[in-house]
Design an enzyme around this catalytic site. Structure first.
Site, short mmCIF file in Angstrom:
data_model
loop_
_atom_site.label_atom_id
_atom_site.label_comp_id
_atom_site.label_asym_id
_atom_site.label_seq_id
_atom_site.Cartn_x
_atom_site.Cartn_y
_atom_site.Cartn_z
CG HIS A 137 -1.73 1.24 1.35
ND1 HIS A 137 -2.74 1.55 0.47
CD2 HIS A 137 -1.69 2.26 2.25
CE1 HIS A 137 -3.29 2.69 0.82
NE2 HIS A 137 -2.68 3.15 1.89
N GLY A 152 2.75 5.50 4.20
CA GLY A 152 2.18 6.15 5.38
C GLY A 152 0.77 5.64 5.62
CB VAL A 156 -0.67 10.10 6.09
CG1 VAL A 156 0.06 9.62 4.86
CG2 VAL A 156 0.25 10.88 7.01
CE LYS A 158 -0.38 6.16 1.34
NZ LYS A 158 -1.29 6.46 2.48
CB SER A 159 -3.30 10.36 -3.20
OG SER A 159 -3.31 8.95 -3.07
CG ASP A 176 -5.07 2.21 -2.96
OD1 ASP A 176 -4.92 2.54 -1.76
OD2 ASP A 176 -5.81 1.30 -3.33
#
EC number: 2.7.11.-
Length: 301
Positions: A137, A152, A156, A158-159, A176
């Site tokens: 992930h 993370g 949090v 990330k994307s 993802d």
């Protein structure tokens, strides 16, 4: 153990089928082989379980033999039952080869590509296709040519960080779910799982196609992973302004990848810090250390 089928090779390179044979035969070795010494009668190190490629050199040699010699040399190679034979440069006059492949039910294929080009492309395809892999992930991006894995906890950011990097001219590889492939003892590739290709999921916005939204340069099929960055929540007094941090690593498929942690806080330019981390890693690989240069300047004073 992972494997490919001969039919996969046919589909990938649009190979002409001269003898169909059993195209469901398994390819389990990543490198193609040119049977030169074997046609001369030397079999001590014959890579018989590899795809066999016949270039101009091999076919010209076979053409110059007598019919008896040719049948003997080809028969000795075919009896090892390699996955398939691929003839390059659309060479003709292959009746003698066709005969033995039909008898042993071995696919005989042909391509117009030069030998070196086909072998290079086929080796890359087979090495990647047969590589051990795992899925994690996270988000995978290519920052100025440097493969970065962003990890993370869910939510949090990330994307969102990847989206900012894309807008700055960098590229998305996977969001993802990232597929990691070990293609050498020291090399990990990051790629998508086909389903999430080009897609980025942004909270409050939804799913976007980065290629459609920002152009083809916003996406990259795969990248070598050289940095593992973990995004974490801000912790007061947890970070210090050290001149140079002690190296840390994360292991994926027994390959160590440099690891750093970036703590999040409102107003902090996380994408900029990822860019700095990637560029700093590149400078270190070139033998440059900002901390070493700083200390040298202090010593001069």
């Amino acid at each position: 153990m992972k494997s490919l089928k001969v039919q996969d090779l046919i589909n990938r390179f649009s190979l002409e089928v001269l003898v169909a044979g059993d195209t469901a035969r398994t390819i389990s070795k990543p490198k193609a082989h040119r049977p030169g010494l074997e046609f001369a009668g030397y079999f001590d190190f014959f890579s018989h379980d590899h795809v066999q490629v016949l270039g101009r050199k091999e076919i010209t040699y076979l053409h110059k033999l007598t019919e008896e010699e040719r049948n003997d040399r080809i028969g000795n190679v075919v009896k090892y039952r390699p996955p398939c034979f691929v003839v390059t440069r659309s060479q003709e006059g292959l009746k003698y080869l066709t005969k033995y492949c039909e008898e042993e039910n071995i696919p005989l294929l042909r391509t117009p590509m030069p030998t070196y080009k086909f072998m290079e492309m086929a080796d890359i395809y087979m090495t990647t296709g047969l590589a051990p892999e795992m899925a994690i992930h996270g988000v995978c991006v290519n920052v100025s040519g440097i493969g970065v894995l962003l990890r993370g906890k869910s939510g949090v950011g990330k994307s969102e960080t990847a989206h900012t990097l894309i807008r700055r001219g960098h590229r998305l590889v996977a969001d993802d779910m990232v597929v990691l492939k070990k293609i050498s003892p020291e090399t990990i590739l990051g790629t998508h799982n086909e389903v999430n290709r080009e897609f980025l999921a942004l909270r409050s916005i939804g799913l976007i196609n980065v290629s459609r939204l920002y152009g083809r340069r916003a996406f990259q099929e795969e990248t070598r992973i050289v940095l593992d960055i973990e995004l974490t929540q801000w912790q007061e007094y947890a970070l210090n302004n050290e001149l140079e941090l002690e190296p840390k690593f994360t292991e994926y498929l027994d390959v160590r990848v440099p690891h750093i942690e970036i703590q999040l806080q409102p107003g902090r330019d996380v994408a900029g810090l990822v860019e700095a981390a990637a560029n700093n890693w590149y400078l270190r690989m070139q033998g440059y250390s900002a901390a070493d240069e700083f200390m040298k300047r202090l010593e001069k004073q």
